[in-house]
Design an enzyme around this catalytic site. Structure first.
Site, PDB file in Angstrom:
ATOM      1  N   GLU A  86       0.795  -1.232   0.000  1.00 38.32           N
ATOM      2  CA  GLU A  86       0.000   0.000   0.000  1.00 38.32           C
ATOM      3  C   GLU A  86       0.829   1.283   0.000  1.00 38.32           C
ATOM      4  OE1 GLU A  86      -4.061  -1.272   2.206  1.00 38.32           O
ATOM      5  OE2 GLU A  86      -2.362  -0.961   3.541  1.00 38.32           O
TER       6      GLU A  86
HETATM    7  C1  NGO Z   1      -4.315  -4.635   4.486  1.00 38.99           C
HETATM    8  C2  NGO Z   1      -3.314  -3.579   4.870  1.00 38.99           C
HETATM    9  C3  NGO Z   1      -3.162  -3.442   6.386  1.00 38.99           C
HETATM   10  C4  NGO Z   1      -4.520  -3.374   7.055  1.00 38.99           C
HETATM   11  C5  NGO Z   1      -5.329  -4.606   6.665  1.00 38.99           C
HETATM   12  C6  NGO Z   1      -6.707  -4.588   7.280  1.00 38.99           C
HETATM   13  C7  NGO Z   1      -2.277  -5.424   4.115  1.00 38.99           C
HETATM   14  C8  NGO Z   1      -1.232  -6.354   3.680  1.00 38.99           C
HETATM   15  N1  NGO Z   1      -2.121  -4.117   4.279  1.00 38.99           N
HETATM   16  O1  NGO Z   1      -3.505  -5.813   4.433  1.00 38.99           O
HETATM   17  O2  NGO Z   1      -2.426  -2.277   6.682  1.00 38.99           O
HETATM   18  O3  NGO Z   1      -4.365  -3.331   8.450  1.00 38.99           O
HETATM   19  O4  NGO Z   1      -5.467  -4.736   5.276  1.00 38.99           O
HETATM   20  O5  NGO Z   1      -7.466  -5.697   6.956  1.00 38.99           O
END
Ligand code: NGO
Length: 531
Positions: free
Chosen positions: A345
């Site tokens: 992300e």
């Molecule tokens: C995503 C995000 C995390 C969040 C999560 C919540 C990943 C790999 N990055 O998973 O920062 O906490 O969702 O479900």
């Protein structure tokens, strides 16, 4: 007292012992009333053969016998004695370290060849006279012990249990021969969004090891908190660790505490996989040191739940000095071969900046003697053959990394994310990937869930528990149990032997055990819980 025979439906429960045999038809649904006469071992072993006749009764004279020479086997023998505890006598069974022949009435832990190769394979035989657990390696002995434990009455798990007349501690007679489908059977705790003290993590290790899970991935740094002491960059923990989601006090592990946790887990055959998320999810670091920011200005601590706004300054030299120091210090405390660099992300860098950054970090991780793992955003990177992709996004596939030879840990969010709500009534958790009820977490195959990621590319499966809404150990247990028990079976048992309708009955039989262990589990209405 004699335990009722367990013959009734035994034959349907016997599963083929090795992959070369033709696929076995699925066991039929077990009527709830027959459940007490079954072995309920979870994860479902490769072969289960209940036998007629008397089982093995633990008494004040029972000894756990183990050969000298191997410390881990001796540790496992002591562990078993502690599990039995005071259930049958005013003191736990004696552990006898001896190479002599095994006396009747003993539980014998033996290292030596079994019918299946592999460090985690084991055979367990229970007769009225003795219990034999045999394995190629100590890990297999530990798993044999966990299967044997599940044959004992659930009340033994209760810490306050005392021997009582009329409450015999009996394991049913039978044989198990077992080995796992995947080598990676993991869970992840996000101790950044909400901190969890060491003792809570140890308790989680205890619970996961009952179900033969063997990897605990710790998400140690994110925007909201940095959770491990780094001696060369002390503000990370003292400043970056001083808060959490919602503004609580946060916390961090000293290096000593982390090393102690690593050892505690390793004793239980659980490898700790540390993650420092980068280049995004780094506000806690950016708040701790001004020089890590491109503009040289330290960020404010963050206690919200947004993602994607932070990034390390990828063009500054000090960023890589920082990463090298962090990786080196954590790697030195971590005997396991992996270091997780996050990589998820990132919304504030160009694709080119991102790729160059991950490739450089991959070199740093490698030069510190570890294999890099990253979330599936790293798939386009020129990965080393040793690097691993953790697949989480539902609408993408890491196939391009697989084509280049990368191995994959399957954590697809709409099946394996323990922070998704069970259903609309669940008070905590998220739902961006949908609801993940107990059957959804169980009823899938990691080898068919993502296009271009066949079984041969999989290291295994892991269930992450993100903690935006998860503030306490009770919350952790509520979301993890019983779904994590299902994930354990997804990782251990062969796909063709798994079936939701039989699993839910076996899971229901674990209700009293989870209760005796004090687990705050979700009593899902779709499971026929035994009382
Ligand atoms: C995503 C995000 C995390 C969040 C999560 C919540 C990943 C790999 N990055 O998973 O920062 O906490 O969702 O479900």
């Amino acid at each position: 007292m004699i335990r009722p025979p367990i013959a009734v439906v035994a034959a349907s429960f016997i599963l083929a012992s090795c992959a070369k045999q033709p696929p076995v038809t699925r066991p039929p649904q077990v009527p709830a009333m027959d459940v007490s006469s079954f072995h309920h071992v979870i994860p479902l072993p490769t072969v289960v053969e209940p036998r007629d006749g008397m089982g093995f009764t633990i008494t004040a004279d029972t000894v756990v016998v183990v050969a000298p020479g191997d410390e881990r086997s001796q540790w496992t023998a002591k562990y078993l004695a502690d599990v039995i505890g005071l259930a049958a006598a005013p003191r736990p069974p004696r552990v006898e370290v001896t190479g002599a022949s095994i006396p009747p009435g003993a539980i014998s832990l033996e290292l030596g060849a079994t019918s299946t190769a592999g460090a985690e394979a084991y055979e367990l035989t229970v007769t009225a006279e003795r219990v034999t657990i045999r394995a190629n390696q100590p890990a297999g002995l530990f798993y044999g012990v966990q299967s044997f434990r599940q044959l004992l009455p659930p009340f033994i798990e209760h810490q306050a249990v005392r021997p009582q007349k009329g409450r015999p501690v009996v394991a049913a007679a039978g044989r198990v021969a077992d080995h796992p489908r995947f080598g990676w059977r993991g869970a992840m705790l996000d101790v950044s969004r909400h901190f969890l003290p060491v003792d809570d993590v140890k308790r989680f290790v205890d619970l996961m090891s009952i179900y033969k899970l063997n990897r605990l991935h710790l998400h140690l740094a994110d925007d909201q908190g940095w959770r491990i002491e780094i001696k060369s960059w002390p503000n990370l923990a003292t400043h970056g660790g001083a808060t959490q989601v919602g503004g609580g006090p946060g916390g961090f592990y000293t290096q000593e505490q982390y090393a102690d946790l690593v050892k505690y887990a390793a004793d239980r055959f659980v490898t700790i996989v540390p993650e420092i998320d980068m280049p995004g999810h780094t506000n806690a670091a950016l708040a701790s040191y001004a020089e890590l920011n491109c503009d040289g200005v330290a960020r404010e601590p963050y206690t919200g739940v947004e993602v994607g706004f932070s990034a390390l300054c990828v063009d500054k030299a000090i960023t890589y000095t920082f990463i090298d120091d962090v990786v080196r210090e954590i790697a030195a405390l971590t005997p396991g071969p992996w270091f997780h660099i996050g990589g998820d992300e990132v919304k504030t860098l160009t694709p080119d900046q991102y790729l160059r950054f991950i490739e450089r970090v991959q070199t740093i991780v490698q030069s510190n003697g570890k294999q890099m793992i990253g979330w599936d955003e790293i798939s386009p990177v020129q990965l080393l053959p040793t690097s691993v992709v953790q697949h989480w996004r539902v609408k993408t596939t890491p196939a391009e990394a697989v084509v280049k030879g990368a191995r994959v840990i399957m954590s697809i969010a709409n099946k394996a994310y323990l922070d998704m709500k069970y259903d609309t009534a669940t008070a905590i958790g998220l739902s961006w990937a949908g609801y993940v009820d107990v059957n959804t977490a169980y009823d899938w195959d990691p080898a068919t869930v993502a296009a271009g990621v066949p079984e041969s590319a999989l290291l295994g499966v892991e269930a992450p528990l993100w903690s935006e809404t998860v503030a306490t150990l009770a919350d952790v247990e509520f979301l993890a149990f019983p779904r994590l028990v299902g994930i354990a079976e997804v990782g251990w048992s062969r796909a063709e032997s798994r079936d939701w309708n039989t699993f839910k009955v076996r899971l229901g039989a674990h209700g009293p055990r989870l209760t005796a262990l004090g687990v705050n589990f979700h009593r899902s209405p779709m499971v026929p819980w035994q009382r």
